[in-house]
Design a protein around this motif. Sequence first.
Motif, PDB file in Angstrom:
ATOM      1  N   UNK A 193     -39.635  36.613 -55.243  1.00  0.00           N
ATOM      2  CA  UNK A 193     -39.536  37.243 -56.141  1.00  0.00           C
ATOM      3  C   UNK A 193     -41.067  37.255 -56.890  1.00  0.00           C
ATOM      4  N   UNK A 194     -41.802  38.251 -57.052  1.00  0.00           N
ATOM      5  CA  UNK A 194     -43.242  38.269 -57.361  1.00  0.00           C
ATOM      6  C   UNK A 194     -43.478  37.509 -59.007  1.00  0.00           C
ATOM      7  N   UNK A 195     -42.295  37.313 -59.635  1.00  0.00           N
ATOM      8  CA  UNK A 195     -42.727  36.414 -60.877  1.00  0.00           C
ATOM      9  C   UNK A 195     -42.575  34.904 -60.721  1.00  0.00           C
ATOM     10  N   UNK A 196     -42.545  34.619 -59.375  1.00  0.00           N
ATOM     11  CA  UNK A 196     -42.369  32.965 -58.974  1.00  0.00           C
ATOM     12  C   UNK A 196     -43.809  32.529 -58.788  1.00  0.00           C
ATOM     13  N   UNK A 197     -44.091  31.435 -59.154  1.00  0.00           N
ATOM     14  CA  UNK A 197     -45.416  30.775 -59.169  1.00  0.00           C
ATOM     15  C   UNK A 197     -45.423  29.904 -58.038  1.00  0.00           C
ATOM     16  N   UNK A 198     -45.524  30.523 -56.688  1.00  0.00           N
ATOM     17  CA  UNK A 198     -45.548  29.665 -55.592  1.00  0.00           C
ATOM     18  C   UNK A 198     -46.357  30.314 -54.447  1.00  0.00           C
ATOM     19  N   UNK A 199     -46.607  29.756 -53.599  1.00  0.00           N
ATOM     20  CA  UNK A 199     -47.027  30.436 -52.163  1.00  0.00           C
ATOM     21  C   UNK A 199     -46.359  29.910 -50.959  1.00  0.00           C
ATOM     22  N   UNK A 200     -46.411  30.748 -50.027  1.00  0.00           N
ATOM     23  CA  UNK A 200     -45.795  30.656 -48.725  1.00  0.00           C
ATOM     24  C   UNK A 200     -46.964  30.087 -47.628  1.00  0.00           C
ATOM     25  N   UNK A 201     -46.479  29.160 -46.747  1.00  0.00           N
ATOM     26  CA  UNK A 201     -47.160  29.051 -45.607  1.00  0.00           C
ATOM     27  C   UNK A 201     -46.398  29.342 -44.134  1.00  0.00           C
ATOM     28  N   UNK A 202     -46.692  30.268 -43.588  1.00  0.00           N
ATOM     29  CA  UNK A 202     -45.810  30.716 -42.543  1.00  0.00           C
ATOM     30  C   UNK A 202     -46.420  30.716 -41.154  1.00  0.00           C
ATOM     31  N   UNK A 203     -46.291  29.990 -40.147  1.00  0.00           N
ATOM     32  CA  UNK A 203     -46.847  30.262 -39.089  1.00  0.00           C
ATOM     33  C   UNK A 203     -46.473  31.242 -38.156  1.00  0.00           C
ATOM     34  N   UNK A 204     -47.433  31.885 -37.475  1.00  0.00           N
ATOM     35  CA  UNK A 204     -47.232  32.943 -36.335  1.00  0.00           C
ATOM     36  C   UNK A 204     -47.018  32.656 -35.060  1.00  0.00           C
ATOM     37  N   UNK A 205     -45.533  32.796 -34.551  1.00  0.00           N
ATOM     38  CA  UNK A 205     -45.264  32.388 -33.085  1.00  0.00           C
ATOM     39  C   UNK A 205     -45.959  30.725 -32.738  1.00  0.00           C
ATOM     40  N   UNK A 206     -45.273  30.018 -33.479  1.00  0.00           N
ATOM     41  CA  UNK A 206     -45.642  28.638 -33.476  1.00  0.00           C
ATOM     42  C   UNK A 206     -44.983  28.231 -32.252  1.00  0.00           C
ATOM     43  N   UNK A 207     -45.685  27.187 -31.495  1.00  0.00           N
ATOM     44  CA  UNK A 207     -45.217  26.627 -30.166  1.00  0.00           C
ATOM     45  C   UNK A 207     -44.595  25.528 -30.444  1.00  0.00           C
ATOM     46  N   UNK A 208     -43.860  25.307 -31.551  1.00  0.00           N
ATOM     47  CA  UNK A 208     -42.949  24.519 -31.897  1.00  0.00           C
ATOM     48  C   UNK A 208     -41.688  24.893 -32.605  1.00  0.00           C
ATOM     49  N   UNK A 209     -40.546  24.606 -32.132  1.00  0.00           N
ATOM     50  CA  UNK A 209     -39.268  24.930 -32.803  1.00  0.00           C
ATOM     51  C   UNK A 209     -38.916  24.735 -34.219  1.00  0.00           C
TER      52      UNK A 209
END
Length: 282
Positions: A193-209
């Motif tokens: 939700x855009x009112x939440x004060x946080x950030x997301x770190x998301x890998x793109x096609x990681x070579x680790x499950x």
Amino acid sequence: MKKIGMMLKRSKPEAVTIARELIAWLEARDLTPLIPESDAKSNGLGEGYPLEQVFDECELMIVLGGDGTLLAAARMLRGRQVPVLGVNLGSMGFLTEVRKEELYPTLELVLAGHVRIVERIRLKVEVWEGQQVFSYVVLNDVVVTKSAISRIFDLKITVGGNFMNTTRADGLIVSTPTGSTAYNLAVGGPIIHPATKCLVIAPINPHMLTNRPVVVPGHMKIELELTDEAEVFVTCDGQEGRPMHQGDRVIVEVCPQPLLVVKSPKRSYFEVLRQKLHYGER
């Protein structure tokens, strides 16, 4: 509120038609429409004003286009606390949530001070090449990804001064809650939700499950360091960026000045989710 900025998607004839009507509507109310001269002259909308003057003097910015047009307007506003009214003429319209038929009723509410204006987190991004730094302000996301040569690379991630991990992947996204429904969503990241004060770190096609997206508090500074030789590019909001080389760093933190967005009085955030992403449909 006397000076109203306008930015339109030039490739969309509908935007030009609405802009012409809007200019007349504003002038009939003794308001001054400020349109970049490049947009005005190429579309028969008068002489227009220098781009910097438009974004330095406007007290409200009306965007006629899609989310990409709004992202460009947000970038040019820099740190100014000017509300943005996005009118959706594009395909998705997650940020430009006001429909064209709602423009004038919503604008009347804005001018009367009877509409809700919400804050959207923005990111301050610094790309360090040795001692040289390049700075950006981002609304959606910053993406570090492979360039021309198709190969995975190593990226060291530090959060709040603490080592998180070294990810081996096609790339990495640091997203705001606003950007969580963009590229972050496409790589399996969470909707926030855009009112939440946080950030997301998301890998793109990681070579680790086990390498999954992580949500971190908004007050934490994120540092990304390219630790191997690879052709890598860092992109801010999909509109500007530069190449990275081994040892270069990207430092990401919440910008002190949020973007002010005029909230549609007609629908909630969850209604937008259902309409635009068909969220929850069976």
